[in-house]
Design an enzyme around this catalytic site. Structure first.
Site, short mmCIF file in Angstrom:
data_model
loop_
_atom_site.label_atom_id
_atom_site.label_comp_id
_atom_site.label_asym_id
_atom_site.label_seq_id
_atom_site.Cartn_x
_atom_site.Cartn_y
_atom_site.Cartn_z
N GLY A 106 0.83 -1.21 0.00
CA GLY A 106 0.00 0.00 0.00
C GLY A 106 0.86 1.26 0.00
N GLN A 107 0.27 2.38 -0.43
CA GLN A 107 1.01 3.65 -0.52
C GLN A 107 1.56 4.07 0.84
OE1 GLN A 107 -0.56 6.85 -3.13
NE2 GLN A 107 -2.53 5.87 -2.73
N ASP A 135 -4.47 -11.88 5.94
CA ASP A 135 -5.56 -11.53 5.03
C ASP A 135 -6.71 -10.99 5.87
OD1 ASP A 135 -7.75 -11.41 3.33
OD2 ASP A 135 -7.09 -13.16 2.16
N LEU A 136 -7.09 -9.74 5.59
CA LEU A 136 -8.12 -9.10 6.42
C LEU A 136 -9.51 -9.71 6.23
CD1 LEU A 136 -7.08 -5.33 6.27
CD2 LEU A 136 -6.71 -6.95 8.13
N ALA A 159 -6.52 -1.73 3.58
CA ALA A 159 -7.97 -1.57 3.45
C ALA A 159 -8.39 -1.90 2.03
CB ALA A 159 -8.38 -0.12 3.78
N TYR A 160 -9.68 -2.12 1.86
CA TYR A 160 -10.28 -2.20 0.53
C TYR A 160 -10.49 -0.76 0.08
CZ TYR A 160 -13.44 -3.58 -3.19
OH TYR A 160 -14.03 -3.76 -4.43
N THR A 161 -9.74 -0.30 -0.94
CA THR A 161 -9.74 1.12 -1.30
C THR A 161 -10.31 1.42 -2.70
OG1 THR A 161 -7.46 0.90 -2.06
CG2 THR A 161 -7.77 1.72 0.20
N ASP A 215 -11.70 10.87 4.29
CA ASP A 215 -12.62 12.01 4.13
C ASP A 215 -13.95 11.55 3.51
OD1 ASP A 215 -11.19 11.33 1.76
OD2 ASP A 215 -11.58 13.29 0.88
N TYR A 256 -17.69 2.36 -0.12
CA TYR A 256 -16.35 2.49 0.48
C TYR A 256 -16.42 3.34 1.76
CZ TYR A 256 -11.70 4.49 1.24
OH TYR A 256 -10.53 4.94 1.82
N1 LIG Z 1 -5.74 6.05 -1.19
C1 LIG Z 1 -6.39 7.13 -0.77
O1 LIG Z 1 -6.62 8.07 -1.53
C2 LIG Z 1 -6.86 7.22 0.64
C3 LIG Z 1 -6.68 6.20 1.54
N2 LIG Z 1 -7.17 6.30 2.81
C4 LIG Z 1 -6.99 5.20 3.76
O2 LIG Z 1 -5.62 5.13 4.08
C5 LIG Z 1 -5.21 3.76 4.22
C6 LIG Z 1 -4.02 3.49 3.34
O3 LIG Z 1 -4.38 3.75 1.99
P1 LIG Z 1 -3.36 3.43 0.79
O4 LIG Z 1 -2.01 3.21 1.33
O5 LIG Z 1 -3.61 4.45 -0.25
O6 LIG Z 1 -3.95 2.05 0.28
P2 LIG Z 1 -3.61 1.26 -1.07
O7 LIG Z 1 -4.85 1.16 -1.85
O8 LIG Z 1 -2.38 1.82 -1.68
O9 LIG Z 1 -3.21 -0.17 -0.49
C7 LIG Z 1 -4.14 -0.97 0.15
C8 LIG Z 1 -3.40 -1.94 1.02
O10 LIG Z 1 -4.37 -2.79 1.63
C9 LIG Z 1 -3.97 -4.11 1.43
N3 LIG Z 1 -5.14 -4.98 1.40
C10 LIG Z 1 -6.26 -4.86 0.66
N4 LIG Z 1 -7.08 -5.89 0.90
C11 LIG Z 1 -6.48 -6.67 1.83
C12 LIG Z 1 -6.82 -7.88 2.49
N5 LIG Z 1 -7.95 -8.53 2.24
N6 LIG Z 1 -5.96 -8.39 3.39
C13 LIG Z 1 -4.79 -7.77 3.66
N7 LIG Z 1 -4.41 -6.63 3.06
C14 LIG Z 1 -5.24 -6.09 2.16
C15 LIG Z 1 -3.22 -4.12 0.12
O11 LIG Z 1 -2.48 -5.30 0.07
P3 LIG Z 1 -1.29 -5.62 -0.99
O12 LIG Z 1 -0.08 -5.06 -0.32
O13 LIG Z 1 -1.31 -7.12 -1.01
O14 LIG Z 1 -1.64 -4.97 -2.26
C16 LIG Z 1 -2.43 -2.85 0.26
O15 LIG Z 1 -1.28 -3.06 1.05
C17 LIG Z 1 -6.47 2.92 3.94
O16 LIG Z 1 -7.05 2.62 5.18
C18 LIG Z 1 -7.37 3.86 3.17
O17 LIG Z 1 -8.74 3.55 3.40
C19 LIG Z 1 -7.81 7.41 3.26
C20 LIG Z 1 -8.01 8.46 2.43
C21 LIG Z 1 -7.53 8.48 1.05
C1 LIG Z 2 -9.16 9.44 -14.11
C2 LIG Z 2 -10.07 10.63 -14.00
C3 LIG Z 2 -10.79 10.85 -12.84
N1 LIG Z 2 -11.62 11.93 -12.76
C4 LIG Z 2 -12.38 12.17 -11.53
C5 LIG Z 2 -13.22 11.03 -11.00
C6 LIG Z 2 -13.34 11.38 -9.54
O1 LIG Z 2 -14.39 12.30 -9.33
C7 LIG Z 2 -12.02 12.05 -9.24
C8 LIG Z 2 -11.01 11.18 -8.50
O2 LIG Z 2 -10.95 9.92 -9.09
P1 LIG Z 2 -10.14 8.69 -8.54
O3 LIG Z 2 -10.90 7.46 -8.84
O4 LIG Z 2 -8.74 8.79 -8.99
O5 LIG Z 2 -10.09 8.95 -7.00
P2 LIG Z 2 -10.89 8.21 -5.82
O6 LIG Z 2 -10.77 6.77 -5.97
O7 LIG Z 2 -12.24 8.78 -5.65
O8 LIG Z 2 -9.97 8.71 -4.61
C9 LIG Z 2 -10.40 8.43 -3.31
O9 LIG Z 2 -9.82 7.20 -2.91
C10 LIG Z 2 -10.23 6.77 -1.65
C11 LIG Z 2 -9.50 5.49 -1.32
C12 LIG Z 2 -10.21 7.82 -0.59
O10 LIG Z 2 -10.20 7.50 0.60
C13 LIG Z 2 -10.42 9.25 -0.98
O11 LIG Z 2 -9.82 10.16 -0.08
C14 LIG Z 2 -9.97 9.55 -2.39
O12 LIG Z 2 -8.57 9.71 -2.48
O13 LIG Z 2 -11.46 12.46 -10.49
C15 LIG Z 2 -11.73 12.84 -13.81
O14 LIG Z 2 -12.48 13.83 -13.72
N2 LIG Z 2 -11.00 12.64 -14.94
C16 LIG Z 2 -10.18 11.56 -15.10
O15 LIG Z 2 -9.53 11.39 -16.18
MG LIG Z 3 -9.91 5.20 -7.34
#
Ligand SMILES: NC(=O)C1=CN([C@@H]2O[C@H](COP(=O)(O)OP(=O)(O)OC[C@H]3O[C@@H](n4cnc5c(N)ncnc54)[C@H](OP(=O)(O)O)[C@@H]3O)[C@@H](O)[C@H]2O)C=CC1
Ligand SMILES: Cc1cn([C@H]2C[C@H](O)[C@@H](COP(=O)(O)OP(=O)(O)O[C@H]3O[C@@H](C)C(=O)[C@@H](O)[C@H]3O)O2)c(=O)[nH]c1=O
Ligand SMILES: [Mg+2]
Length: 301
Positions: free
Chosen positions: A10-11, A36-37, A61-63, A103, A126
């Site tokens: 994950g990021q 595995d969550l 998380a499931y993102t 958020d 989500y």
């Molecule tokens: N991405 C975003 O824009 C945002 C994220 N968040 C929250 O921040 C946290 C971190 O996000 P981010 O780092 O971006 O997440 P990513 O989407 O980059 O990565 C998700 C991580 O969750 C793991 N994962 C998913 N499903 C399972 C499962 N069933 N069992 C074990 N691991 C699993 C993935 O595993 P693997 O390493 O195997 O791929 C990966 O490590 C999350 O809780 C997310 O909800 C909050 C706001 C914005």
């Molecule tokens: C690819 C693309 C997206 N969009 C829009 C769709 C959407 O409204 C917005 C963002 O799209 P994305 O699907 O990249 O982002 P999104 O998956 O909604 O991102 C979210 O992820 C989860 C995990 C969070 O927790 C949030 O904080 C947020 O970061 O941009 C465009 O307008 N043009 C484009 O070419």
């Molecule tokens: Mg997305």
């Protein structure tokens, strides 16, 4: 300090691994297949207990925001039951937990930035599962800081900044929504804050350090503003660039509805933990520069 983080790739997990090397934290990730969550609670508790953490970061998380609308039960299993099992493990081991949330727990109808005590009302699966996850985590363990962040980008994994650079490689013009505003937040900035907050929890039993906190960049952007900045920086560095056509949400149909305003007021974490993130433009520029310079970082993972 030994920090155990859920999820390998994950990021936020990858950012914690990079920063731990600089801050003197031993960061260990634990993820699929050994954790595995969606597995039963006792398996999750056993896997985390044997990792011997000083504190746990629940970053996995499931993102997949749109995909969650197609598989709500699975998203719920990971984000609610899975998150609760991680909290249960922290409780059994007797260590603090930092749990990441989003958020997207808010509906976006407020005119100003959201505070921690504003009523959540998610607009999609989500956000619903993440909100239920926060509640389940806090019910399972008292020694918890829930950190709600937003719009995360980094050189790692999948994110909007990387998507924009990838799309600009074959297109000169991109349509991007300009009527959704939030706080784009770098995963490396989140990771530094998480390590600082984790140290605070280990050092002090102060209840003011526990509970829900907003943790995001202090300044706002629309997705179109973010895309424009990515292309300005990338263009200056000789990377891919495109012109941005600013469109309305209705002109970019998606499966899940997203909040129009999900700006987060982050004064609570500043006051209680002394944590303030930097403005987004400089952090985005650093990530774009890294992505352009390092071909490895351009790959999906
Ligand atoms: N991405 C975003 O824009 C945002 C994220 N968040 C929250 O921040 C946290 C971190 O996000 P981010 O780092 O971006 O997440 P990513 O989407 O980059 O990565 C998700 C991580 O969750 C793991 N994962 C998913 N499903 C399972 C499962 N069933 N069992 C074990 N691991 C699993 C993935 O595993 P693997 O390493 O195997 O791929 C990966 O490590 C999350 O809780 C997310 O909800 C909050 C706001 C914005
Ligand atoms: C690819 C693309 C997206 N969009 C829009 C769709 C959407 O409204 C917005 C963002 O799209 P994305 O699907 O990249 O982002 P999104 O998956 O909604 O991102 C979210 O992820 C989860 C995990 C969070 O927790 C949030 O904080 C947020 O970061 O941009 C465009 O307008 N043009 C484009 O070419
Ligand atoms: Mg997305």
């Amino acid at each position: 300090m030994r920090v155990v983080v859920t999820g390998h790739e994950g990021q936020v997990a990858r950012s914690l691994k990079r920063l731990g090397q600089l801050s003197g934290h031993e960061v260990v990730t634990i993820g699929r297949p050994e954790l595995d969550l969606s597995a039963p609670e006792q398996t999750i508790v056993a896997a985390l207990s044997s990792a011997r953490p000083d504190f746990i970061v629940s970053a996995a998380a499931y993102t997949a925001v749109d995909q969650a609308e197609e598989e709500p039960r699975f998203a719920e299993a990971v984000n609610v039951a899975g998150a609760a099992a991680v909290a249960q493990a922290a409780n059994r081991i007797g260590v603090p937990l930092l749990h990441l949330s989003t958020d997207y727990v808010f509906d976006g109808r407020k005119s100003g930035p959201y505070r921690e005590d504003d009523a959540p009302n998610p607009t999609g699966i989500y956000g619903c599962t993440k909100l239920d996850g926060e509640r389940a985590v806090m019910a399972a363990h008292g020694d918890v800081a829930v950190l709600r962040t937003a719009w995360v980008y980094s050189p790692f994994g999948r994110n909007f900044v990387k998507t924009m650079l990838q799309l600009a490689a074959d297109r000169s013009q991109l349509r991007v929504v300009a009527d959704q505003v939030g706080n784009p937040t770098g995963a490396l900035d989140i990771a530094a804050a998480v390590l600082e907050a984790g140290d605070n929890l280990v050092r002090s039993t102060d209840p003011g350090l526990r509970g829900v906190f907003h943790l995001a960049a202090p300044d706002e952007a629309s997705w179109a503003d973010l895309a424009e900045h990515v292309f300005t920086v990338s263009g200056l560095l000789g990377g891919p660039s495109a012109s941005v056509v600013r469109i309305a949400t209705g002109d970019f149909p998606t499966r899940a509805r997203r909040p129009a305003n999900s700006r987060l007021d982050c004064s609570r974490i500043a006051e209680r933990h002394g944590i303030r993130l930097s403005p987004w433009r400089a952090s985005v520029a650093n990530v774009v520069a890294e992505l352009i310079q390092s071909p490895n970082a351009k790959a999906p993972k």
